[in-house]
Write an enzyme that holds these catalytic residues in place. Sequence first.
Site, PDB file in Angstrom:
ATOM      1  N   HIS A 116      -3.634  -3.399 -11.994  1.00 35.90           N
ATOM      2  CA  HIS A 116      -4.027  -4.159 -13.178  1.00 35.90           C
ATOM      3  C   HIS A 116      -2.770  -4.694 -13.870  1.00 35.90           C
ATOM      4  O   HIS A 116      -1.738  -4.029 -13.902  1.00 35.90           O
ATOM      5  CB  HIS A 116      -4.780  -3.267 -14.164  1.00 35.90           C
ATOM      6  CG  HIS A 116      -6.128  -2.834 -13.696  1.00 35.90           C
ATOM      7  ND1 HIS A 116      -7.189  -3.697 -13.579  1.00 35.90           N
ATOM      8  CD2 HIS A 116      -6.591  -1.608 -13.314  1.00 35.90           C
ATOM      9  CE1 HIS A 116      -8.251  -3.034 -13.156  1.00 35.90           C
ATOM     10  NE2 HIS A 116      -7.916  -1.765 -12.976  1.00 35.90           N
ATOM     11  N   CYS A 129      -8.706  -3.937  -8.129  1.00 33.90           N
ATOM     12  CA  CYS A 129      -9.294  -2.608  -8.311  1.00 33.90           C
ATOM     13  C   CYS A 129     -10.691  -2.555  -7.692  1.00 33.90           C
ATOM     14  O   CYS A 129     -10.827  -2.625  -6.479  1.00 33.90           O
ATOM     15  CB  CYS A 129      -9.284  -2.221  -9.791  1.00 33.90           C
ATOM     16  SG  CYS A 129      -9.460  -0.436 -10.071  1.00 33.90           S
TER      17      CYS A 129
END
Length: 506
Positions: free
Chosen positions: A445, A334
Amino acid sequence: MNAMAKLIMVQGTSSNVGKSILVTALCRIFKQDGYKVAPFKSQNMALNAFVTQEGGEIGRAQAVQAEACGIAPSVDMNPILMKPEADSKSQIVVNGKVDRTISAREYYEYAPLLLDTALAALNRLREQNDIVVIEGAGSPAEINLRQREIVNMRIAKTAGAPVLLAGDIDRGGVFASLIGTIDLLEPEERSYVKGYLINKFRGDASLLKPAIDVLEDRTSIPVLGIIPYLRNMAIAQEDSVYLDECKSGLGETDLDIAVIRLPRISNYDDFDALATDGASVRFVSKTGEIGNPDLIIIPGTKSTIPDMEYLWQNGLAETIIKKAGKGTHVLGVCGGYQILGKMIYDPHKTESETTELKGLGLLDTETTFEKEKSTTQVSGQVRFNNGLLADMAGCEVGGYEIHMGRTRLFTAQPAFQITKTPKGPADYLDGASNAEGTVLGTYIHGIFESDSFRRGFLNAIRRYKGIPERQAGYFDRDKEYDKLADIVRASIDMNKIYDILNEGIR
C-alpha cells in the site's frame, strides 16, 4: 503549555459531515502556530487502515492527521479500530493488534470494557503534547447507543474535552440536524458543545445569517465558522462518499485509470497520487462504466473472497479478463493482487464459509489465508523489468503491508525485492507480474507516493500507448495540509477556538 495537553473535540451531526478533514485542518493550524499537537479517535470503523512503525494498525484518517501534525502515527491515536467484514461482523483491532471478530451486537456489549484502553491511550498522548484534537464518530445523538458508546460524549465527559459540532450544509437540512442533535443530548452533554462548524458550503455565506440567528437564539451556542466545499484536495478522506468524484491532475490528462469499486474496498487513497501526474482516476462499479481505460486497478479489500464472488456475479470479472486479453494493463494491490491469481483458499474460514474460490487467473499465482496477519512498513526495489515495470529495475519503492494471505508464485515473475522493514534489513520477494508485464500485483500500500516509481509506472503506459512521456509531478502532501489549513483558518474564528481550548470545561 502544561504537562498535560489541552483538548478540543470535533463531533458531527452524522457520518460524512467532514469531521476527519476538519480535525486534520485544526491539527495543521495548531502546528503552524507552534504547538506540539496530536490527533485522537478512540474508536474508528473504517476499511482504510495504516501500519505504524511498530507494526500496529490504525485508521488511515488518524495517520493522515498525524502527518498534518508533523509527527509519526502511533497506535495511541486510534486504540480501537473496527474493520467490517462479511456477514455483519467486524474484526476488532485493539492497540494495533487483532483482538477478535464479533458481530455488532456482541461489540456493543464488549465496547464499554474498552473505555479504559481508550482513555489510557489518550492520556499517553496528553503527556507528550501541548494539544490533542479528538475526533468523534457518527453522531452523539444516537440515543440507541448512548449507554454503550465510547467515542463521542462519553470521551468528551470523561476526558473533559470541549466540543465543536460540525454539520454538512451541502446535503441540506443542516440547521435541523444541528438543532435536533442538541435537542437529543442530555443537559450535561449540551454544556460540552461550545460552537458549531457549518461545513461544505457553496455560495454567499451572508445569506445564512437569518438561519444562523435562529440557530444561535434557540440553542445559545455560537456558529464559529462556515467552511467552503473543498475541491481538488490531495488529502485522504475517511469516508467512501468521495469516491464518486473523479480525481484528475492539474492541466490536461492523457491517461484514463479505472479503479474497481469493490463492495468492501479498502485503502482507496492508494491511488490519489496518480492524479498528480496527468491521469484521471475514476471509481467504477458496473461493467458499463469501465469503458476503455489505459489501466484497470483492483484495489485492496477487507474481504477478498466475498468481493471476488461479487466480481463473478455482476460480470465485472469477465470484463476485466477480456480487457486484459486485449492488452489493457491491470494492477492489483493487496486483496486486488490476490484476486488476480488463479485460486484463493481460506481453510480457516477467515473471511466467510467459502473455503476456496477461483480468481481471475490473470497471474499464475495462488493465495492461502493464514491465521496470523502481516502488518509492517516496507521498503525495497523493483525487481522485474518489463511492461508496467519496464526500465525500472532497481527503482526504490516503499509503503506498508496489511494482509493475512500468503501468495505462491508459479510461472508468474516476482515484481519487487523487499530490503528493509522497521525491524531492520529484510530479504524477501513481493508481488508478481505476468511475462509481458501487462498484469502486476503487489501487497504494498502507498507504493505510488514514490515520485520516481510513479513516474516510471505511468510513463511505461504512455510508451505502450504511443504518447510522450512526462516528468513526475511532486506529490507534496505537506503543501496540501498548509492549503487546507489556510482555507479553514480563514473560515473559522480561531481566536474563539483558542479561548475554548484554554478555558476547557467550566
